[in-house]
Design a protein around this motif. Structure first.
Motif, PDB file in Angstrom:
ATOM      1  N   ARG A   1       0.861  -1.178   0.000  1.00 57.16           N
ATOM      2  CA  ARG A   1       0.000   0.000   0.000  1.00 57.16           C
ATOM      3  C   ARG A   1       0.900   1.230   0.000  1.00 57.16           C
ATOM      4  NH1 ARG A   1      -3.165   0.077   4.940  1.00 57.16           N
ATOM      5  NH2 ARG A   1      -1.551   1.422   5.741  1.00 57.16           N
ATOM      6  N   VAL A   2       0.653   2.136  -0.952  1.00 56.56           N
ATOM      7  CA  VAL A   2       1.464   3.351  -1.108  1.00 56.56           C
ATOM      8  C   VAL A   2       0.535   4.559  -1.219  1.00 56.56           C
ATOM      9  CG1 VAL A   2       3.372   2.143  -2.253  1.00 56.56           C
ATOM     10  CG2 VAL A   2       1.536   3.111  -3.630  1.00 56.56           C
TER      11      VAL A   2
ATOM     12  N   SER B   1       5.438   5.186  -5.260  1.00 60.33           N
ATOM     13  CA  SER B   1       6.270   3.999  -5.437  1.00 60.33           C
ATOM     14  C   SER B   1       6.882   3.631  -4.093  1.00 60.33           C
ATOM     15  CB  SER B   1       7.362   4.246  -6.477  1.00 60.33           C
ATOM     16  OG  SER B   1       8.203   5.289  -6.068  1.00 60.33           O
ATOM     17  N   ALA B   2       7.432   2.443  -4.029  1.00 58.72           N
ATOM     18  CA  ALA B   2       8.020   1.957  -2.775  1.00 58.72           C
ATOM     19  C   ALA B   2       9.291   1.177  -3.068  1.00 58.72           C
ATOM     20  CB  ALA B   2       7.031   1.079  -2.031  1.00 58.72           C
ATOM     21  N   GLU B   3      10.215   1.256  -2.145  1.00 55.90           N
ATOM     22  CA  GLU B   3      11.436   0.464  -2.194  1.00 55.90           C
ATOM     23  C   GLU B   3      11.291  -0.630  -1.149  1.00 55.90           C
ATOM     24  OE1 GLU B   3      15.546   1.720  -0.657  1.00 55.90           O
ATOM     25  OE2 GLU B   3      15.502   2.312  -2.777  1.00 55.90           O
TER      26      GLU B   3
ATOM     27  N   THR C   1      -3.411   2.937  -5.175  1.00 56.10           N
ATOM     28  CA  THR C   1      -2.761   2.957  -3.860  1.00 56.10           C
ATOM     29  C   THR C   1      -2.244   1.583  -3.462  1.00 56.10           C
ATOM     30  OG1 THR C   1      -4.876   2.604  -2.752  1.00 56.10           O
ATOM     31  CG2 THR C   1      -4.157   4.887  -3.049  1.00 56.10           C
ATOM     32  N   THR C   2      -2.496   0.568  -4.272  1.00 52.93           N
ATOM     33  CA  THR C   2      -2.007  -0.778  -3.979  1.00 52.93           C
ATOM     34  C   THR C   2      -1.235  -1.308  -5.178  1.00 52.93           C
ATOM     35  OG1 THR C   2      -3.915  -1.210  -2.558  1.00 52.93           O
ATOM     36  CG2 THR C   2      -2.658  -3.108  -3.294  1.00 52.93           C
ATOM     37  N   ILE C   3      -0.068  -1.841  -4.903  1.00 52.19           N
ATOM     38  CA  ILE C   3       0.786  -2.419  -5.938  1.00 52.19           C
ATOM     39  C   ILE C   3       0.881  -3.913  -5.669  1.00 52.19           C
ATOM     40  CG2 ILE C   3       3.093  -2.445  -6.944  1.00 52.19           C
ATOM     41  CD1 ILE C   3       3.473   0.374  -5.701  1.00 52.19           C
ATOM     42  N   ARG C   4       0.652  -4.717  -6.693  1.00 54.52           N
ATOM     43  CA  ARG C   4       0.873  -6.153  -6.577  1.00 54.52           C
ATOM     44  C   ARG C   4       2.080  -6.478  -7.453  1.00 54.52           C
ATOM     45  NH1 ARG C   4      -2.828 -10.754  -5.257  1.00 54.52           N
ATOM     46  NH2 ARG C   4      -1.653 -12.596  -5.852  1.00 54.52           N
TER      47      ARG C   4
END
Length: 139
Positions: free
Chosen positions: A78-79, A84-86, A113-116
């Motif tokens: 969840r971002v 983006s997220a590391e 807001t959610t990355i799979r």
């Protein structure tokens, strides 16, 4: 029976040194408490910044394609919208030892807001489990 009145003892001046002031003794515990509280707040804020950012919440979905040299870790993150997220990924052997580490950057498409994501982690031995250690803002 005779009555006795309690009186404060009278010491000869200069014979037993000076009397201690009780106010000075009360100051030390207050000072120690203030230092402990300040250190606790500082530690709490730093740990929250390091591990507790609720905008970057990672959940493991599973792992597959396990070989002697690789495992694929599938996870969601969840971002903030469009962010983006590391993420740090880890592969562990059956005995619990770490056999692979990888840091990946995943990005959301549009305002999602959610990355799979599914990412492969190279290993030095056969892994039995894949994990997401943490996700944070890319830096």
């Amino acid at each position: 029976m005779s009555e006795t009145h309690a009186t404060a003892p009278a010491f000869p001046p200069g014979r037993y040194g000076r009397r201690r002031d009780r106010r000075r003794r009360r100051f030390l515990p207050v000072l120690v408490a203030a230092v402990v509280i300040a250190a606790s707040v500082t530690l709490s804020v730093s740990l929250y910044r390091q591990y507790g950012d609720p905008d970057y919440d990672a959940q493991i979905v599973g792992w597959h394609d396990v070989t002697d040299t690789r495992i694929t870790v599938e996870f969601t993150v969840r971002v903030p919208p469009g962010g983006s997220a590391e993420c740090a990924l880890r592969a562990r052997a059956y005995d619990g030892s770490t056999v692979g580490l990888r840091t990946v950057t995943v990005a959301a498409s549009g305002d999602a807001t959610t990355i799979r994501a599914a990412e492969a982690v190279d290993t030095t031995a056969r892994a039995s489990v894949g994990e997401v250690l943490h996700c944070q803002p890319p830096g």
